[in-house]
Design a protein around this motif. Structure first.
Motif, PDB file in Angstrom:
ATOM      1  N   LEU A 118     -13.063 -24.461  63.055  1.00  0.00           N
ATOM      2  CA  LEU A 118     -14.371 -24.502  63.716  1.00  0.00           C
ATOM      3  C   LEU A 118     -15.017 -23.354  63.264  1.00  0.00           C
ATOM      4  CD1 LEU A 118     -13.574 -26.199  67.157  1.00  0.00           C
ATOM      5  CD2 LEU A 118     -15.235 -26.942  65.402  1.00  0.00           C
ATOM      6  N   HIS A 119     -14.365 -22.270  63.051  1.00  0.00           N
ATOM      7  CA  HIS A 119     -15.070 -20.928  62.885  1.00  0.00           C
ATOM      8  C   HIS A 119     -16.146 -21.136  61.826  1.00  0.00           C
ATOM      9  CE1 HIS A 119     -15.646 -16.777  61.567  1.00  0.00           C
ATOM     10  NE2 HIS A 119     -15.470 -16.568  63.042  1.00  0.00           N
ATOM     11  N   PRO A 120     -15.890 -21.552  60.624  1.00  0.00           N
ATOM     12  CA  PRO A 120     -16.997 -21.580  59.626  1.00  0.00           C
ATOM     13  C   PRO A 120     -17.944 -22.849  59.905  1.00  0.00           C
ATOM     14  CG  PRO A 120     -15.148 -22.665  58.804  1.00  0.00           C
ATOM     15  CD  PRO A 120     -14.416 -21.977  60.113  1.00  0.00           C
ATOM     16  N   LEU A 121     -17.700 -23.472  60.890  1.00  0.00           N
ATOM     17  CA  LEU A 121     -18.908 -24.395  61.181  1.00  0.00           C
ATOM     18  C   LEU A 121     -19.603 -24.205  62.630  1.00  0.00           C
ATOM     19  CD1 LEU A 121     -16.451 -27.664  60.671  1.00  0.00           C
ATOM     20  CD2 LEU A 121     -18.178 -26.994  59.274  1.00  0.00           C
ATOM     21  N   HIS A 122     -19.376 -22.919  63.137  1.00  0.00           N
ATOM     22  CA  HIS A 122     -20.099 -22.669  64.314  1.00  0.00           C
ATOM     23  C   HIS A 122     -21.515 -22.709  64.272  1.00  0.00           C
ATOM     24  CE1 HIS A 122     -21.569 -19.685  67.182  1.00  0.00           C
ATOM     25  NE2 HIS A 122     -20.673 -20.045  67.952  1.00  0.00           N
ATOM     26  N   THR A 123     -22.026 -22.060  63.220  1.00  0.00           N
ATOM     27  CA  THR A 123     -23.703 -22.424  63.041  1.00  0.00           C
ATOM     28  C   THR A 123     -23.909 -23.508  63.175  1.00  0.00           C
ATOM     29  OG1 THR A 123     -23.639 -20.112  61.893  1.00  0.00           O
ATOM     30  CG2 THR A 123     -25.761 -21.626  61.707  1.00  0.00           C
ATOM     31  N   GLU A 124     -23.422 -24.555  62.057  1.00  0.00           N
ATOM     32  CA  GLU A 124     -23.603 -25.947  62.266  1.00  0.00           C
ATOM     33  C   GLU A 124     -23.561 -26.709  63.747  1.00  0.00           C
ATOM     34  OE1 GLU A 124     -22.457 -30.046  59.903  1.00  0.00           O
ATOM     35  OE2 GLU A 124     -21.669 -28.345  59.202  1.00  0.00           O
ATOM     36  N   ALA A 125     -22.639 -26.335  64.267  1.00  0.00           N
ATOM     37  CA  ALA A 125     -22.051 -26.934  65.611  1.00  0.00           C
ATOM     38  C   ALA A 125     -23.147 -26.502  66.673  1.00  0.00           C
ATOM     39  CB  ALA A 125     -20.827 -26.524  66.049  1.00  0.00           C
ATOM     40  N   ARG A 126     -23.771 -25.383  66.695  1.00  0.00           N
ATOM     41  CA  ARG A 126     -24.655 -24.753  67.500  1.00  0.00           C
ATOM     42  C   ARG A 126     -25.875 -25.539  67.410  1.00  0.00           C
ATOM     43  NH1 ARG A 126     -25.770 -18.783  66.326  1.00  0.00           N
ATOM     44  NH2 ARG A 126     -26.962 -19.793  64.555  1.00  0.00           N
ATOM     45  N   ASP A 127     -26.305 -25.881  65.896  1.00  0.00           N
ATOM     46  CA  ASP A 127     -27.781 -26.207  65.798  1.00  0.00           C
ATOM     47  C   ASP A 127     -27.503 -28.149  66.139  1.00  0.00           C
ATOM     48  OD1 ASP A 127     -28.487 -23.690  65.510  1.00  0.00           O
ATOM     49  OD2 ASP A 127     -28.531 -23.967  63.288  1.00  0.00           O
ATOM     50  N   MET A 128     -26.463 -28.424  66.205  1.00  0.00           N
ATOM     51  CA  MET A 128     -26.445 -29.975  66.519  1.00  0.00           C
ATOM     52  C   MET A 128     -27.263 -30.522  67.674  1.00  0.00           C
ATOM     53  SD  MET A 128     -22.670 -30.810  64.425  1.00  0.00           S
ATOM     54  CE  MET A 128     -22.648 -32.701  64.853  1.00  0.00           C
ATOM     55  N   GLU A 129     -27.621 -31.745  67.587  1.00  0.00           N
ATOM     56  CA  GLU A 129     -28.144 -32.375  68.858  1.00  0.00           C
ATOM     57  C   GLU A 129     -27.798 -33.802  68.627  1.00  0.00           C
ATOM     58  OE1 GLU A 129     -32.260 -31.803  69.410  1.00  0.00           O
ATOM     59  OE2 GLU A 129     -32.207 -29.818  69.491  1.00  0.00           O
TER      60      GLU A 129
ATOM     61  N   ASP B 128     -24.566 -33.014  79.263  1.00  0.00           N
ATOM     62  CA  ASP B 128     -24.365 -31.698  79.157  1.00  0.00           C
ATOM     63  C   ASP B 128     -22.813 -31.490  79.119  1.00  0.00           C
ATOM     64  OD1 ASP B 128     -26.962 -31.135  79.150  1.00  0.00           O
ATOM     65  OD2 ASP B 128     -27.053 -30.720  81.477  1.00  0.00           O
ATOM     66  N   THR B 129     -22.033 -31.955  79.974  1.00  0.00           N
ATOM     67  CA  THR B 129     -20.659 -31.734  80.203  1.00  0.00           C
ATOM     68  C   THR B 129     -19.889 -32.565  78.825  1.00  0.00           C
ATOM     69  OG1 THR B 129     -20.756 -32.050  82.336  1.00  0.00           O
ATOM     70  CG2 THR B 129     -18.505 -32.549  81.493  1.00  0.00           C
ATOM     71  N   TRP B 130     -20.352 -33.320  78.196  1.00  0.00           N
ATOM     72  CA  TRP B 130     -19.602 -34.176  77.163  1.00  0.00           C
ATOM     73  C   TRP B 130     -20.131 -33.632  75.617  1.00  0.00           C
ATOM     74  CZ3 TRP B 130     -15.426 -37.569  76.463  1.00  0.00           C
ATOM     75  CH2 TRP B 130     -15.071 -37.932  77.771  1.00  0.00           C
ATOM     76  N   GLU B 131     -21.165 -32.925  75.756  1.00  0.00           N
ATOM     77  CA  GLU B 131     -21.768 -32.767  74.198  1.00  0.00           C
ATOM     78  C   GLU B 131     -20.969 -32.014  73.629  1.00  0.00           C
ATOM     79  OE1 GLU B 131     -26.332 -31.768  73.187  1.00  0.00           O
ATOM     80  OE2 GLU B 131     -25.295 -29.989  74.116  1.00  0.00           O
ATOM     81  N   PRO B 132     -20.367 -30.962  73.878  1.00  0.00           N
ATOM     82  CA  PRO B 132     -19.345 -30.016  73.221  1.00  0.00           C
ATOM     83  C   PRO B 132     -18.440 -30.835  72.497  1.00  0.00           C
ATOM     84  CG  PRO B 132     -20.032 -28.908  75.039  1.00  0.00           C
ATOM     85  CD  PRO B 132     -20.548 -30.257  75.233  1.00  0.00           C
ATOM     86  N   LEU B 133     -17.960 -31.691  73.259  1.00  0.00           N
ATOM     87  CA  LEU B 133     -16.778 -32.646  72.868  1.00  0.00           C
ATOM     88  C   LEU B 133     -17.372 -33.717  71.609  1.00  0.00           C
ATOM     89  CD1 LEU B 133     -14.709 -33.475  75.912  1.00  0.00           C
ATOM     90  CD2 LEU B 133     -14.286 -32.053  74.036  1.00  0.00           C
ATOM     91  N   ILE B 134     -18.469 -34.270  71.871  1.00  0.00           N
ATOM     92  CA  ILE B 134     -18.898 -35.112  70.956  1.00  0.00           C
ATOM     93  C   ILE B 134     -19.544 -34.498  69.632  1.00  0.00           C
ATOM     94  CG2 ILE B 134     -21.101 -36.636  70.561  1.00  0.00           C
ATOM     95  CD1 ILE B 134     -19.255 -37.845  72.673  1.00  0.00           C
ATOM     96  N   VAL B 135     -19.941 -33.246  69.794  1.00  0.00           N
ATOM     97  CA  VAL B 135     -20.211 -32.267  68.608  1.00  0.00           C
ATOM     98  C   VAL B 135     -19.059 -32.299  67.849  1.00  0.00           C
ATOM     99  CG1 VAL B 135     -20.805 -30.004  67.735  1.00  0.00           C
ATOM    100  CG2 VAL B 135     -22.200 -31.197  69.616  1.00  0.00           C
ATOM    101  N   ILE B 136     -17.744 -31.858  68.381  1.00  0.00           N
ATOM    102  CA  ILE B 136     -16.673 -31.837  67.618  1.00  0.00           C
ATOM    103  C   ILE B 136     -16.152 -32.917  66.927  1.00  0.00           C
ATOM    104  CG2 ILE B 136     -14.215 -31.372  68.078  1.00  0.00           C
ATOM    105  CD1 ILE B 136     -14.958 -29.143  70.085  1.00  0.00           C
ATOM    106  N   ALA B 137     -16.537 -34.070  67.745  1.00  0.00           N
ATOM    107  CA  ALA B 137     -15.924 -35.396  67.204  1.00  0.00           C
ATOM    108  C   ALA B 137     -16.944 -35.686  65.814  1.00  0.00           C
ATOM    109  CB  ALA B 137     -16.041 -36.353  68.249  1.00  0.00           C
ATOM    110  N   ASP B 138     -18.265 -35.481  65.941  1.00  0.00           N
ATOM    111  CA  ASP B 138     -19.061 -35.669  64.683  1.00  0.00           C
ATOM    112  C   ASP B 138     -18.738 -34.665  63.712  1.00  0.00           C
ATOM    113  OD1 ASP B 138     -20.514 -37.720  66.391  1.00  0.00           O
ATOM    114  OD2 ASP B 138     -22.182 -36.269  66.563  1.00  0.00           O
ATOM    115  N   LEU B 139     -18.250 -33.616  63.983  1.00  0.00           N
ATOM    116  CA  LEU B 139     -18.085 -32.623  62.876  1.00  0.00           C
ATOM    117  C   LEU B 139     -16.510 -33.093  62.299  1.00  0.00           C
ATOM    118  CD1 LEU B 139     -18.680 -29.069  64.208  1.00  0.00           C
ATOM    119  CD2 LEU B 139     -19.682 -30.494  62.452  1.00  0.00           C
ATOM    120  N   ALA B 140     -15.563 -33.687  63.085  1.00  0.00           N
ATOM    121  CA  ALA B 140     -14.453 -34.177  62.536  1.00  0.00           C
ATOM    122  C   ALA B 140     -14.691 -35.493  61.796  1.00  0.00           C
ATOM    123  CB  ALA B 140     -13.400 -34.483  63.638  1.00  0.00           C
ATOM    124  N   GLY B 141     -15.661 -36.413  61.776  1.00  0.00           N
ATOM    125  CA  GLY B 141     -16.063 -37.421  61.271  1.00  0.00           C
ATOM    126  C   GLY B 141     -14.910 -38.536  61.268  1.00  0.00           C
ATOM    127  N   GLY B 142     -15.091 -39.539  60.475  1.00  0.00           N
ATOM    128  CA  GLY B 142     -14.007 -40.583  60.503  1.00  0.00           C
ATOM    129  C   GLY B 142     -14.434 -41.356  61.588  1.00  0.00           C
TER     130      GLY B 142
END
Length: 214
Positions: free
Chosen positions: A47-58, A69-83
């Motif tokens: 996640l470290h190199p993806l920090h800026t991308e994750a911060r800007d995701m909506e 608000d509660t679930w957004e960080p987990l959804i962001v991580i899932a979107d970054l993981a893909g598949g």
């Protein structure tokens, strides 16, 4: 449950109480912590190199308001993981949020209904099943129970179903003496919940009493 101010800001994972006879592996700090730290370190490195991308995701959220608000960080991580992870995360979000929204927050009532249903079955001779109408009639008739005042007209089939849904107990069609078929509950449906949440008190064994003869 925790206070509402914490519960509605949390991702709630419901656990079942261990039943008598069930065994679980105990957590051992020395044995289990290194493996957990290894997972933490791998996630951090990813996640470290993806920090800026994750911060800007909506991300598009399947829920709204505080739940979003509660679930957004987990959804962001899932979107970054893909598949398959974006779809799986949103499905889990919808299901778990809907479950908590529809819950009766009074855990005491949910335990009380189990104990009272066990008493009704016992009073009826522990039949294999009871009609829903008969079960509700007996529950509402108990002057020491809260069911006659549970809602404007007392306990009804819908409210009974809501109280039992957390235990996976639902009414079904059963055949009763005389060949009639009606909605009801099988006694076996309750055995697991009774054992976990309101185990019957152990019967007291009285010591043998012998009468000494003079």
């Amino acid at each position: 449950d925790l206070p509402d101010t914490i519960m509605d800001r949390s991702v709630v994972i419901r656990m079942r109480r261990r039943a008598p006879g069930e065994t679980v592996a105990a957590f051992r700090t020395g044995r289990d912590t290194p493996a957990l730290h290894a997972i933490r370190d791998r996630l951090t490195a990813w996640l470290h190199p993806l920090h800026t991308e994750a911060r800007d995701m909506e991300p598009v959220m399947p829920v709204e308001d505080r739940a979003a608000d509660t679930w957004e960080p987990l959804i962001v991580i899932a979107d970054l993981a893909g598949g398959e992870w974006p779809a799986l995360a949103r499905t889990a979000c919808r299901a778990m949020t809907a479950h908590e929204t529809g819950k009766d927050t009074d855990t005491g009532l949910r335990t009380r209904i189990l104990a009272d249903i066990r008493e009704v079955f016992a009073a009826e001779g522990d039949p294999p099943a009871l009609r829903t109408s008969r079960l509700i009639e007996q529950l509402n008739a108990d002057p020491e129970a809260p069911w006659a005042e549970h809602g404007p007209t007392g306990l009804n089939p819908r409210r009974l179903g809501l109280l039992l849904e957390d235990y996976g107990i639902r009414p079904g069609n059963h055949r009763f003496p005389g060949g009639t078929q009606a909605k009801g509950y099988a006694r076996t449906q309750f055995l697991d919940a009774w054992a976990r949440y309101c185990p019957a008190p152990a019967k007291r064994v009285e010591p043998d009493q012998t009468t000494a003869s003079a």
